[in-house]
Design a protein around this motif. Structure first.
Motif, short mmCIF file in Angstrom:
data_model
loop_
_atom_site.label_atom_id
_atom_site.label_comp_id
_atom_site.label_asym_id
_atom_site.label_seq_id
_atom_site.Cartn_x
_atom_site.Cartn_y
_atom_site.Cartn_z
N GLY A 180 -112.40 65.34 -39.51
CA GLY A 180 -112.45 64.35 -40.57
C GLY A 180 -111.73 64.77 -41.83
N LYS A 181 -111.84 63.91 -42.83
CA LYS A 181 -111.28 64.22 -44.14
C LYS A 181 -112.06 65.37 -44.74
CE LYS A 181 -109.73 59.53 -45.01
NZ LYS A 181 -109.83 58.36 -45.89
N ASP B 123 -115.56 64.65 -46.65
CA ASP B 123 -116.52 64.04 -45.73
C ASP B 123 -116.98 65.03 -44.66
OD1 ASP B 123 -116.13 61.67 -47.14
OD2 ASP B 123 -114.76 60.82 -45.65
N ALA B 124 -116.02 65.79 -44.13
CA ALA B 124 -116.34 66.74 -43.07
C ALA B 124 -117.24 67.86 -43.59
CB ALA B 124 -115.05 67.30 -42.48
N VAL C 275 -119.37 67.70 -46.12
CA VAL C 275 -120.70 67.13 -46.37
C VAL C 275 -121.46 66.95 -45.06
CG1 VAL C 275 -121.91 65.05 -47.17
CG2 VAL C 275 -120.12 66.09 -48.59
N GLU C 276 -120.79 66.41 -44.05
CA GLU C 276 -121.45 66.20 -42.75
C GLU C 276 -121.85 67.52 -42.10
OE1 GLU C 276 -122.67 63.38 -41.47
OE2 GLU C 276 -122.03 62.60 -43.43
N ASP D 91 -115.57 64.69 -54.62
CA ASP D 91 -116.27 63.98 -53.53
C ASP D 91 -117.42 64.80 -52.97
OD1 ASP D 91 -114.53 61.88 -53.89
OD2 ASP D 91 -113.34 62.29 -52.09
N HIS E 275 -121.59 63.85 -53.03
CA HIS E 275 -122.26 63.46 -51.79
C HIS E 275 -122.97 64.60 -51.06
CE1 HIS E 275 -120.40 59.57 -52.21
NE2 HIS E 275 -119.24 60.15 -52.39
#
Length: 143
Positions: free
Chosen positions: A90-91, A94-95, A97-98, A128, A132
């Motif tokens: 992923g980006k 986002d990656a 955080v996940e 980001d 998050h």
């Protein structure tokens, strides 16, 4: 004290500095450090593979990300004994955080690279992640 620390790297000098700080934090706290590189599956990569002795071969984005994470993790083994490396899908923001959610991370370390536009104070990935993250975020001044 954190038990799991994540750091996002992309091979840049900025991410290497963030990884170095993350390794010191892991060493000081006894945490396991996870060195992660985000994989953009839509970007083809051409990278020289040292095993090919100068020949150029195509590495998949996953292979390239895995190589970057492993190389940087290898440089940090003298700083902290508990270190793992892997690519993540992923980006970058986002990656990270996940992966922090998946691992139950206590801390994410990022650099403040790519300073432009509204995110120029911290950088887009740092901004980001800070907005998050499910855990604390340490933003390393890398410029």
């Amino acid at each position: 004290m954190p038990k799991i620390i994540l750091v996002g790297v992309d091979g840049s000098d900025s991410s290497r500095k963030a990884a170095s700080v993350a390794a010191e934090l892991a060493a000081d706290s006894g945490a396991t450090l996870h060195v992660l590189t985000a994989v953009d599956p839509h970007r083809p990569a051409v990278t020289e593979d040292p095993a090919m002795l100068g020949d150029v071969r195509r590495l998949t984005p996953g292979e390239e990300a895995e190589a970057i994470a492993a190389e940087i993790a290898g440089t940090l083994k003298g700083v902290t004994p508990r270190i793992e490396s892997s690519p993540i899908q992923g980006k970058p923001a986002d990656a990270l955080v996940e992966e922090a959610k998946r691992l139950g991370a206590d801390l994410i370390v990022v650099g403040n690279r790519r300073v432009q536009g509204l995110g120029r104070i911290l950088g887009s990935v740092a901004t980001d992640v800070a907005h998050h993250a499910p855990c604390d975020v340490y933003i390393v001044k890398t410029f």
